[in-house]
Design an enzyme around this catalytic site. Structure first.
Site, PDB file in Angstrom:
ATOM      1  N   ARG A   1     -58.420 106.240 -62.324  1.00 58.50           N
ATOM      2  CA  ARG A   1     -56.982 106.487 -62.113  1.00 58.50           C
ATOM      3  C   ARG A   1     -56.762 107.976 -62.326  1.00 58.50           C
ATOM      4  O   ARG A   1     -57.036 108.513 -63.407  1.00 58.50           O
ATOM      5  CB  ARG A   1     -56.139 105.694 -63.106  1.00 58.50           C
ATOM      6  CG  ARG A   1     -54.723 106.220 -63.198  1.00 58.50           C
ATOM      7  CD  ARG A   1     -53.783 105.332 -63.953  1.00 58.50           C
ATOM      8  NE  ARG A   1     -53.479 104.139 -63.193  1.00 58.50           N
ATOM      9  CZ  ARG A   1     -52.445 103.328 -63.459  1.00 58.50           C
ATOM     10  NH1 ARG A   1     -51.636 103.592 -64.473  1.00 58.50           N
ATOM     11  NH2 ARG A   1     -52.228 102.268 -62.729  1.00 58.50           N
TER      12      ARG A   1
ATOM     13  N   HIS B   1     -52.162 102.914 -54.357  1.00 59.31           N
ATOM     14  CA  HIS B   1     -52.407 102.002 -55.486  1.00 59.31           C
ATOM     15  C   HIS B   1     -52.856 100.640 -54.926  1.00 59.31           C
ATOM     16  O   HIS B   1     -52.136  99.643 -55.021  1.00 59.31           O
ATOM     17  CB  HIS B   1     -51.137 101.861 -56.328  1.00 59.31           C
ATOM     18  CG  HIS B   1     -51.353 101.294 -57.696  1.00 59.31           C
ATOM     19  ND1 HIS B   1     -52.597 100.931 -58.181  1.00 59.31           N
ATOM     20  CD2 HIS B   1     -50.463 101.004 -58.698  1.00 59.31           C
ATOM     21  CE1 HIS B   1     -52.457 100.461 -59.410  1.00 59.31           C
ATOM     22  NE2 HIS B   1     -51.188 100.487 -59.751  1.00 59.31           N
TER      23      HIS B   1
ATOM     24  N   GLN C   1     -52.910  97.213 -57.079  1.00 60.06           N
ATOM     25  CA  GLN C   1     -51.607  96.603 -57.319  1.00 60.06           C
ATOM     26  C   GLN C   1     -51.189  95.758 -56.119  1.00 60.06           C
ATOM     27  O   GLN C   1     -50.682  94.638 -56.278  1.00 60.06           O
ATOM     28  CB  GLN C   1     -50.559  97.705 -57.578  1.00 60.06           C
ATOM     29  CG  GLN C   1     -49.167  97.169 -57.799  1.00 60.06           C
ATOM     30  CD  GLN C   1     -49.034  96.371 -59.092  1.00 60.06           C
ATOM     31  OE1 GLN C   1     -49.447  96.835 -60.152  1.00 60.06           O
ATOM     32  NE2 GLN C   1     -48.471  95.171 -59.024  1.00 60.06           N
TER      33      GLN C   1
ATOM     34  N   ASP D   1     -39.960 100.472 -57.092  1.00 58.59           N
ATOM     35  CA  ASP D   1     -40.848 101.120 -58.057  1.00 58.59           C
ATOM     36  C   ASP D   1     -40.044 102.243 -58.713  1.00 58.59           C
ATOM     37  O   ASP D   1     -38.968 102.620 -58.223  1.00 58.59           O
ATOM     38  CB  ASP D   1     -42.083 101.666 -57.310  1.00 58.59           C
ATOM     39  CG  ASP D   1     -43.099 102.329 -58.232  1.00 58.59           C
ATOM     40  OD1 ASP D   1     -43.062 102.077 -59.463  1.00 58.59           O
ATOM     41  OD2 ASP D   1     -43.937 103.110 -57.732  1.00 58.59           O
TER      42      ASP D   1
ATOM     43  N   CYS E   1     -44.085  96.779 -59.461  1.00 59.16           N
ATOM     44  CA  CYS E   1     -45.436  96.937 -60.013  1.00 59.16           C
ATOM     45  C   CYS E   1     -45.418  97.109 -61.528  1.00 59.16           C
ATOM     46  O   CYS E   1     -46.423  96.850 -62.183  1.00 59.16           O
ATOM     47  CB  CYS E   1     -46.135  98.120 -59.350  1.00 59.16           C
ATOM     48  SG  CYS E   1     -45.224  99.671 -59.506  1.00 59.16           S
TER      49      CYS E   1
ATOM     50  N   ARG F   1     -53.011  91.007 -61.372  1.00 63.40           N
ATOM     51  CA  ARG F   1     -53.874  92.197 -61.397  1.00 63.40           C
ATOM     52  C   ARG F   1     -55.254  91.780 -61.904  1.00 63.40           C
ATOM     53  O   ARG F   1     -56.283  92.205 -61.384  1.00 63.40           O
ATOM     54  CB  ARG F   1     -53.296  93.275 -62.337  1.00 63.40           C
ATOM     55  CG  ARG F   1     -52.004  93.921 -61.865  1.00 63.40           C
ATOM     56  CD  ARG F   1     -52.205  94.778 -60.645  1.00 63.40           C
ATOM     57  NE  ARG F   1     -53.210  95.823 -60.852  1.00 63.40           N
ATOM     58  CZ  ARG F   1     -52.986  97.011 -61.419  1.00 63.40           C
ATOM     59  NH1 ARG F   1     -51.782  97.340 -61.811  1.00 63.40           N
ATOM     60  NH2 ARG F   1     -53.961  97.912 -61.546  1.00 63.40           N
TER      61      ARG F   1
HETATM   62  N1  NVA Z   1     -45.479 105.030 -58.617  1.00 65.16           N
HETATM   63  C1  NVA Z   1     -45.847 104.795 -59.997  1.00 65.16           C
HETATM   64  C2  NVA Z   1     -46.660 103.553 -60.110  1.00 65.16           C
HETATM   65  C3  NVA Z   1     -47.036 103.172 -61.514  1.00 65.16           C
HETATM   66  C4  NVA Z   1     -47.896 101.948 -61.579  1.00 65.16           C
HETATM   67  C5  NVA Z   1     -46.610 105.997 -60.525  1.00 65.16           C
HETATM   68  O1  NVA Z   1     -47.468 106.527 -59.804  1.00 65.16           O
HETATM   69  O2  NVA Z   1     -46.331 106.414 -61.647  1.00 65.16           O
HETATM   70  N1   CP Z   2     -48.667  98.664 -62.356  1.00 65.73           N
HETATM   71  C1   CP Z   2     -49.533  99.421 -63.035  1.00 65.73           C
HETATM   72  O1   CP Z   2     -50.481  99.966 -62.488  1.00 65.73           O
HETATM   73  O2   CP Z   2     -49.273  99.514 -64.365  1.00 65.73           O
HETATM   74  P1   CP Z   2     -49.967 100.488 -65.425  1.00 65.73           P
HETATM   75  O3   CP Z   2     -49.520 101.881 -65.087  1.00 65.73           O
HETATM   76  O4   CP Z   2     -49.473 100.024 -66.750  1.00 65.73           O
HETATM   77  O5   CP Z   2     -51.456 100.359 -65.294  1.00 65.73           O
END
Ligand code: NVA
Ligand code: CP
Length: 307
Positions: A102, A129, A132, A224, A264, A292
Site C-alpha cells: 500500500r 484500490h 476493495q 468514499d 469502503c 475483504r
Molecule cells: N480514497 C481513500 C480510500 C481509503 C480506503 C484513500 O485513498 O484514502
Molecule cells: N477500505 C480500506 O482499505 O480500509 P483501510 O484503509 O482501513 O485498510
C-alpha cells in the site's frame, strides 16, 4: 495472473473466478473446514500509508491459509530511507513468496511488480484500490444474487475507489455512473481504459457532474471520503466543494427502492454520507469489510499457491 495490480489487467473470467473462490473460502471458514493452501509461505506487507481493514484482513487471511504475514512498515524498512524499489524487490524475492503493498505512487507498485519475481498485490495506491472492489463485488453478488445488469452509482471524488469501481463494473457487466465535481473528475487515462472495457463487456458508463442523474434507479450507491490519504492539505477547500455530493436521505431516495449503500471505509459521517444512510437498513458496509478477508484470501491462494 502473476500479480494483482489493476482489475483492468484481469479478464472477466479471472475476476469471476476470484469471486467464486472467495465465496467458497468464506463458506469453508464458517463451516470450520480448514484450508491451509499457503502452508509454509510468507507474505511481506509493505505499508507507507495507514490501514485498519487491509492490514488486519491480509494478516488474518494469510494465517487462515496456513501462511505467515510479515508486516513491513516503511518507517522501519530501508525503503523509507531511500533504498530503491529495485533493490528492495531483489532482496525481498529471496525471502518471501509474495508482496502486498500500500503506497502513494502507482508507478512504484508497477516497478515493484516488474522487478520482483514473486507475486505483487496492490493494496491501494493513489490511483487504484482493486482488493476493495473485489470485496464490494462479492458483497453485491451476495445481496443481489447477480452482478450482470445491476446499476452502480459512485458519488464523490474521482479517486482510487472510483477508478477501480469503473474497472470492476466494466469487467462484470454492471452499468456504472460516476458523479464528481468538475475539478475532481477521474483520471483521463483510467476513463479511456475503462471505456474500452465497458465496450468489450457490453455494459455502460456514464460520467456526470450531476449526482441525481448518476444515482437514478441505482442498485448500489457508493461513496468514499472526500479527503484521501495524502490530500490532507486540501481538506478545507474540498469539504466546501463536495457538500452537494453528500449521500444523504434525500439523494439516496433517487436510487432503486431496494438499493444497497456501500462505502469502503473509513467513513466520515456528516460529510460524504449522513448517519441515516450509512447506519440505515440498506447499508452493507460491514459486509464489505468482512469480504475483504475472503476476497483477498482468494487472491493470495490464486497467486501464491504451488501450481
Ligand atoms: N480514497 C481513500 C480510500 C481509503 C480506503 C484513500 O485513498 O484514502
Ligand atoms: N477500505 C480500506 O482499505 O480500509 P483501510 O484503509 O482501513 O485498510
Amino acid at each position: 495472473m502473476k500479480d494483482l495490480i489493476s482489475l483492468h489487467d484481469l479478464t472477466s473470467n479471472e475476476i469471476k473466478g476470484l469471486l467464486s473462490l472467495g465465496l467458497k473460502l468464506k463458506k469453508e471458514l464458517k463451516e470450520g473446514v480448514p484450508h491451509p493452501i499457503l502452508k509454509g509461505k510468507t507474505l511481506g506487507m509493505i505499508f507507507t500509508k495507514s490501514s485498519t481493514r487491509t492490514r488486519v484482513s491480509f494478516e488474518v487471511g494469510m494465517t487462515q491459509l496456513g501462511g505467515y504475514p510479515l508486516f513491513l512498515s516503511s518507517n522501519d524498512i530501508q525503503l523509507g530511507r531511500g533504498e530503491t524499489i529495485h533493490d528492495t524487490a531483489k532482496v525481498l524475492e529471496r525471502y518471501l513468496d509474495g508482496i502486498m503493498i500500500r503506497t502513494y505512487a502507482h508507478s512504484d507498485v508497477l516497478e515493484l511488480a516488474e522487478e520482483a519475481n514473486i507475486p505483487v498485490i496492490n493494496a491501494l495506491t493513489d490511483l487504484l484500490h482493486p482488493c476493495q472492489v473485489l470485496a464490494d463485488l462479492m458483497t453485491a453478488y451476495e445481496h443481489k444474487g447477480r452482478l450482470e445488469g445491476l446499476k452502480f452509482a459512485y458519488i464523490g471524488d474521482g479517486n482510487n475507489m472510483a477508478h477501480s469501481i469503473m474497472y470492476g463494473c466494466a469487467k462484470t457487466g454492471i452499468d456504472c455512473a460516476i458523479a464528481t465535481p468538475a475539478g475532481y473528475r477521474c483520471d483521463e487515462e483510467v476513463v479511456e481504459n475503462a471505456k474500452a472495457d465497458f465496450k468489450a463487456g457490453g455494459s455502460s458508463l456514464l460520467i456526470t457532474e450531476d449526482p441525481v442523474e448518476a444515482i437514478k434507479g441505482a442498485d448500489i450507491v457508493y461513496t468514499d471520503t472526500w479527503v484521501s490519504m495524502g490530500m490532507e492539505d486540501e481538506k478545507e477547500e474540498r469539504l466546501k466543494i463536495f457538500m452537494p455530493y453528500q449521500v444523504n436521505k434525500e439523494l439516496f431516495a433517487n436510487a432503486a427502492e431496494d438499493a444497497l449503500f456501500m462505502h469502503c471505509l473509513p467513513a466520515y459521517r456528516g460529510f460524504e454520507v449522513t448517519e441515516d444512510v450509512i447506519d440505515g437498513p440498506q447499508s452493507v458496509i460491514f459486509d464489505e469489510a468482512e469480504n475483504r478477508l475472503h476476497a483477498q484470501k482468494a487472491v493470495m491462494a490464486t497467486l501464491m499457491a504451488d501450481k
